[in-house]
Design a protein around this motif. Structure first.
Motif, mmCIF file in Angstrom:
data_model
loop_
_atom_site.group_PDB
_atom_site.id
_atom_site.type_symbol
_atom_site.label_atom_id
_atom_site.label_comp_id
_atom_site.label_asym_id
_atom_site.label_seq_id
_atom_site.Cartn_x
_atom_site.Cartn_y
_atom_site.Cartn_z
ATOM 1 N N UNK A 12 0.796 -1.641 0.073
ATOM 2 C CA UNK A 12 -0.658 -0.044 -0.080
ATOM 3 C C UNK A 12 1.105 0.949 -0.308
ATOM 4 N N UNK A 13 2.093 1.760 0.690
ATOM 5 C CA UNK A 13 3.372 2.673 0.691
ATOM 6 C C UNK A 13 3.671 2.585 -0.614
ATOM 7 N N UNK A 14 3.910 1.400 -1.016
ATOM 8 C CA UNK A 14 4.776 1.464 -2.343
ATOM 9 C C UNK A 14 3.591 2.331 -3.291
ATOM 10 N N UNK A 15 2.375 1.092 -3.655
ATOM 11 C CA UNK A 15 1.797 1.611 -4.590
ATOM 12 C C UNK A 15 1.000 3.437 -4.175
ATOM 13 N N UNK A 16 0.849 4.072 -2.782
ATOM 14 C CA UNK A 16 0.276 5.329 -2.380
ATOM 15 C C UNK A 16 1.042 6.542 -3.252
ATOM 16 N N UNK A 17 2.700 5.681 -2.393
ATOM 17 C CA UNK A 17 3.717 6.764 -1.922
ATOM 18 C C UNK A 17 4.888 6.472 -2.862
ATOM 19 N N UNK A 18 5.222 5.478 -3.081
ATOM 20 C CA UNK A 18 6.736 4.864 -3.830
ATOM 21 C C UNK A 18 6.532 4.856 -5.192
#
Lengths: 95, 95
Positions: B61-67
């Motif tokens: 989720x972090x990767x998808x939304x932020x990284x």
């Protein structure tokens, strides 16, 4: 064709402002439980020939002289089988 | 602590000027036999807890939304055992 991946990361003792910026932002975005973040570069090289020892030695030489600043960065070289396009996980496949 | 690696690369159909610049420079530096170069980002996250399914879902989720910018980038998430400092290959260890 063989694919060789070169990962270039700052040495552990070197301050990583980019990684710290990411780490500080994560809790504000609702993501807890991440003790540290390090950010680096990933190079994917498609070799014309096989990834034999001679080719890997050349790739390490490329990394050492051109892709990494070995004063502040470490690098690793690994061979990845040539993956068909379907393997590139658009939705974040886990390997 | 578990280390999770997120690799973010431009989608294959997206032009990669950085990768092309590296590829054009290699022959001038005496390195032949490289058909293509793609450059991307590598994030190393040290998780406070275990890298179980719930934690990996959060990391995706972090990767998808932020990284990653999933319009033009793909990402993969994988768990790397916590490597002792000696494993960071300063001279380009091959994995």
């Amino acid at each position: 064709m063989a694919r060789v991946v070169i990962d270039v990361m700052l040495k552990p003792e070197i301050l990583d402002p980019q990684g710290q910026a990411v780490q500080r932002a994560l809790p504000r975005l609702g993501f807890d439980g991440v003790a540290d973040v390090r950010q680096g570069k990933r190079f994917e090289l498609e070799l014309e020939g096989p990834a034999d020892e001679a080719a890997l030695a050349r790739v390490r030489e490329m990394a050492e002289t051109f892709l990494a600043n070995t004063v502040i960065e470490d690098f690793t070289v690994r061979v990845e089988e040539s993956t068909a396009p379907a393997d590139t996980a658009g939705t974040g496949g886990t390997r």
